[in-house]
Write a protein that holds these residues in place. Structure first.
Motif, mmCIF file in Angstrom:
data_model
loop_
_atom_site.group_PDB
_atom_site.id
_atom_site.type_symbol
_atom_site.label_atom_id
_atom_site.label_comp_id
_atom_site.label_asym_id
_atom_site.label_seq_id
_atom_site.Cartn_x
_atom_site.Cartn_y
_atom_site.Cartn_z
ATOM 1 N N GLU A 173 0.831 -1.208 0.000
ATOM 2 C CA GLU A 173 0.000 0.000 0.000
ATOM 3 C C GLU A 173 0.867 1.260 0.000
ATOM 4 O OE1 GLU A 173 -2.446 -0.592 3.402
ATOM 5 O OE2 GLU A 173 -3.823 -1.948 2.381
ATOM 6 N N ASN A 201 2.247 1.793 -3.505
ATOM 7 C CA ASN A 201 1.250 2.384 -4.396
ATOM 8 C C ASN A 201 1.018 3.861 -4.088
ATOM 9 O OD1 ASN A 201 0.546 0.292 -6.206
ATOM 10 N ND2 ASN A 201 -0.631 -0.726 -4.602
ATOM 11 N N GLU A 202 1.115 4.227 -2.805
ATOM 12 C CA GLU A 202 0.996 5.645 -2.437
ATOM 13 C C GLU A 202 2.140 6.444 -3.055
ATOM 14 O OE1 GLU A 202 -0.160 9.241 -0.687
ATOM 15 O OE2 GLU A 202 -1.261 7.372 -1.008
ATOM 16 N N LYS A 223 3.793 5.604 -5.740
ATOM 17 C CA LYS A 223 3.598 5.608 -7.189
ATOM 18 C C LYS A 223 2.592 6.670 -7.601
ATOM 19 C CE LYS A 223 2.870 2.432 -11.023
ATOM 20 N NZ LYS A 223 2.648 1.023 -11.412
ATOM 21 N N ARG A 224 1.545 6.840 -6.802
ATOM 22 C CA ARG A 224 0.552 7.869 -7.118
ATOM 23 C C ARG A 224 1.153 9.267 -7.040
ATOM 24 N NH1 ARG A 224 -2.927 4.003 -4.649
ATOM 25 N NH2 ARG A 224 -2.546 4.797 -2.547
ATOM 26 N N ARG A 225 2.262 9.392 -6.328
ATOM 27 C CA ARG A 225 2.951 10.678 -6.216
ATOM 28 C C ARG A 225 4.136 10.751 -7.178
ATOM 29 N NH1 ARG A 225 1.776 13.726 -1.663
ATOM 30 N NH2 ARG A 225 0.025 12.878 -0.468
ATOM 31 N N ASP A 226 4.099 9.909 -8.209
ATOM 32 C CA ASP A 226 5.119 9.915 -9.273
ATOM 33 C C ASP A 226 6.499 9.520 -8.778
ATOM 34 O OD1 ASP A 226 3.273 10.711 -11.232
ATOM 35 O OD2 ASP A 226 3.499 12.815 -10.635
ATOM 36 N N ALA A 254 7.598 2.695 -7.345
ATOM 37 C CA ALA A 254 6.648 1.903 -6.541
ATOM 38 C C ALA A 254 7.377 0.876 -5.685
ATOM 39 C CB ALA A 254 5.639 1.217 -7.452
ATOM 40 N N HIS A 271 7.840 4.881 1.699
ATOM 41 C CA HIS A 271 7.953 4.522 0.290
ATOM 42 C C HIS A 271 9.121 5.295 -0.322
ATOM 43 C CE1 HIS A 271 6.130 8.408 -0.660
ATOM 44 N NE2 HIS A 271 5.055 8.086 0.054
ATOM 45 N N HIS A 304 4.385 13.836 2.583
ATOM 46 C CA HIS A 304 4.201 12.436 2.216
ATOM 47 C C HIS A 304 3.449 11.715 3.335
ATOM 48 C CE1 HIS A 304 6.831 13.131 -1.128
ATOM 49 N NE2 HIS A 304 7.857 13.403 -0.345
ATOM 50 N N GLU A 308 -1.585 -1.845 -9.847
ATOM 51 C CA GLU A 308 -1.686 -1.179 -8.554
ATOM 52 C C GLU A 308 -2.789 -1.791 -7.696
ATOM 53 O OE1 GLU A 308 -1.807 3.044 -8.458
ATOM 54 O OE2 GLU A 308 -0.623 3.256 -10.254
ATOM 55 N N LYS A 325 -5.542 -3.473 -8.659
ATOM 56 C CA LYS A 325 -6.847 -3.097 -9.181
ATOM 57 C C LYS A 325 -7.966 -4.002 -8.660
ATOM 58 C CE LYS A 325 -4.921 -1.081 -13.399
ATOM 59 N NZ LYS A 325 -4.870 -1.157 -14.866
#
Length: 331
Positions: free
Chosen positions: A167, A170-171, A173-176, A179, A197, A230, A325, A327
């Protein structure tokens, strides 16, 4: 204690679909190294004890004490029941002073023998195909290599901790950011101390593992970086004792790390210096330093070593590198 985490549907999300396998030192994981030697059939098996005694006096196997001197004959239909090991072929001096007929031996022949004592059951079984050896089994290593070191209850906790690391990945990754996620756990309290992360967009040293170590330091009143932007990177202070005093281990002493991807050399050495207890990672890395390219944790000249296990939720951890991610994660 950590609450039950959300789980993915499908394969890989239950404790029976993966194993936490040990990443052993080269000494324990390498194949059996063989050398050439001479052996000979024993013409009269009643003379075996005398032959062993005489050969031990003439040519003791000083560097091969793990190798047994006598084995049953493997040739079908042979009139001789036993064969005896004489000496390694490269022992030229030994070849000059043996009268085989005088010793009651048949025609010598070449065999392969293991140059080192077997340390695992796999090595023992491979060595025994060539020549019998002694074997002092480490039962814990044998059980670990079968993937049976941890019971279902322990694996359920490991699944929850690695799920938290996924998790976090993925957090990030969502912030570019890359991952990769990690958590550091106090196994005695069943409590996550730090979650982090990859943050290298902010600083090149802020790998997921380095971030977690820094967060543990922050939980103890230290640390170098701020993670206010973050929210996926956070720490929880250690529990105090009955007097309200917070125990302060040396950074990660006695703690476990769960990380989605095998740490690099930088992170592996940081784990050495922070005195981590155990490391569990999901999937390997091309430049991984805990099994793939190096085995930092098993280096004998370092002043701290730790146990490493791979394969925890390996499928989901690999999915992080292929763009998935979670899904199918339950809502």
């Amino acid at each position: 204690m950590e609450p039950e985490r959300k789980r993915w549907k499908g394969s890989g999300s239950d404790v029976d679909s993966w194993d936490a396998l040990p990443v052993l030192s080269d000494e324990l994981s390498q194949d059996v190294e063989l050398i050439d030697a001479f052996a000979a059939p024993i013409l009269d098996k009643k003379q075996t004890s005398k032959l062993v005694h005489r050969l031990n006096a003439l040519h003791p196997l000083t560097a091969l004490t793990h190798v047994k001197r006598v084995r049953p004959c493997k040739t079908k239909g042979s009139p001789h029941a036993l064969e005896i090991l004489l000496f390694p072929i490269d022992d030229a001096e030994a070849q000059l002073d043996l009268d085989f007929s005088d010793l009651g031996l048949g025609r010598p022949f070449e065999v392969k023998i293991p140059s080192r004592p077997p340390l695992t059951r796999r090595q023992f079984e491979l060595a025994s195909k060539h020549w019998p050896t002694s074997f002092h089994e480490d039962k814990q290593v044998t059980v670990a290599l079968r993937g049976e070191l941890f019971d279902a209850k322990q694996k359920a906790k490991m699944l929850n901790y690695m799920t938290s690391a996924i998790e976090a990945a993925n957090e990030g990754k969502r912030r570019d950011m890359e991952a990769v996620g990690a958590v550091i756990v106090d196994p005695n309290l069943d409590k996550i101390i730090a979650t982090g992360h990859d943050c290298r967009r902010n600083h090149p040293l802020q790998h997921a593992v380095m971030t977690c170590i820094d967060l543990v330091a922050r939980s103890q009143g230290g640390g170098c970086y701020s993670y206010e932007e973050h929210p996926g990177c956070r720490f929880d202070s250690p529990d105090s004792d009955g007097d309200g005093v917070v125990p302060q281990p040396y950074i990660c002493t006695g703690y476990d790390l769960y990380v989605t991807r095998e740490p690099c050399v930088l992170c592996a050495m940081a784990l050495v210096h922070s005195r981590i207890g155990r490391v569990f990672y999901g999937t390997g890395s091309e430049d991984g330093a805990l099994g793939t390219k190096f085995k930092i944790h098993a280096q004998k000249d370092l002043n701290h070593r730790f146990d490493v296990f791979k394969g925890v939720l390996a499928g989901q951890c690999r999915d992080l590198d292929t763009g998935k991610e979670g899904k199918d994660e339950e809502k």
